[in-house]
Design an enzyme around this catalytic site. Structure first.
Site, PDB file in Angstrom:
ATOM      1  N   ARG A 116       0.887  -1.357   0.108  1.00 45.40           N
ATOM      2  CA  ARG A 116      -0.051   0.132  -0.116  1.00 45.40           C
ATOM      3  C   ARG A 116       1.014   1.268  -0.001  1.00 45.40           C
ATOM      4  NH1 ARG A 116      -2.547   3.991   0.031  1.00 45.40           N
ATOM      5  NH2 ARG A 116      -4.927   4.248   0.593  1.00 45.40           N
ATOM      6  N   GLU A 167     -11.255   4.438  -5.598  1.00 42.37           N
ATOM      7  CA  GLU A 167     -11.248   3.061  -5.829  1.00 42.37           C
ATOM      8  C   GLU A 167     -11.857   2.584  -7.344  1.00 42.37           C
ATOM      9  OE1 GLU A 167     -10.801   0.835  -3.201  1.00 42.37           O
ATOM     10  OE2 GLU A 167     -10.278   2.637  -2.209  1.00 42.37           O
ATOM     11  N   ARG A 181      -0.850  -5.464   4.611  1.00 43.80           N
ATOM     12  CA  ARG A 181       0.053  -5.047   3.482  1.00 43.80           C
ATOM     13  C   ARG A 181       1.166  -4.361   4.050  1.00 43.80           C
ATOM     14  NH1 ARG A 181      -4.923  -1.580   0.886  1.00 43.80           N
ATOM     15  NH2 ARG A 181      -4.980  -0.978   3.186  1.00 43.80           N
TER      16      ARG A 181
END
Length: 180
Positions: free
Chosen positions: A74, A82, A124
């Site tokens: 990330r 998105e 992440r």
């Protein structure tokens, strides 16, 4: 039989035992232990890491091969809209941001640089992503593909991202002209 003749084999056995214990301890200390020990060792900060990008998920998330494993990364300090590619609701300029990131990063090697936290709550990796000398996180903000999104404690470059967002917004770049 003399005392010396009895003591020499006993000393050799004692040395072998001690040597065996030292080998086991050394093996554990260098990571030859469990998988969880190796995973912890790979999560220690150790500078920047050059890694191949294996997949671009969207504008602010990529997959890389890091320490021999597929890892989601990330991008720190930014947020792109998105994309609808995975069954969710797409947001304005999400497809454009995702395609831009895909075009620039797919199949390339990037350098990961870490801030304070190594991982987020989803597991992440959190990183600043460099494509050669270019800080890709910053490029996304400058071109209007992303907003600055400082999430403490990983805020080392937050002021730089905020300035870039202000400039992109003032110039009407990317999402700042395409979206309400």
């Amino acid at each position: 039989m003399s005392v010396v003749a009895v003591m020499v084999p006993l000393v050799r056995v004692g040395l072998l035992r001690t040597l065996g214990v030292l080998i086991v301890v050394a093996g554990l200390a260098t990571g030859c232990g469990s998988a969880s020990r190796r995973a912890l060792a790979s999560d220690r900060p150790a500078g920047d890491h050059l890694v191949p990008v294996t997949k671009v998920t969207d504008g602010d998330t990529v997959h890389v091969t890091f320490h021999g494993h597929d890892e989601r990364v990330r991008l720190i300090g930014i947020d792109t809209p998105e994309v609808p590619w995975y069954g969710g609701d797409g947001e304005c300029f999400g497809v454009e941001a995702g395609l831009f990131a895909r075009g620039r990063l797919s199949g390339r090697s990037v350098r990961l640089s870490f801030d304070t936290d190594r991982r987020d709550r989803y597991g992440r990796l959190l990183a600043y992503v460099y494509l050669n000398q270019e800080l890709f996180n910053l490029t996304l903000v400058r071109l209007g593909y992303a907003r600055a999104d400082p999430v403490p404690p990983d805020t080392r470059l937050a002021a730089q991202f905020s300035r870039a967002e202000g400039e992109a917004r003032a110039a009407g770049r990317g999402l700042w002209s395409a979206c309400d």
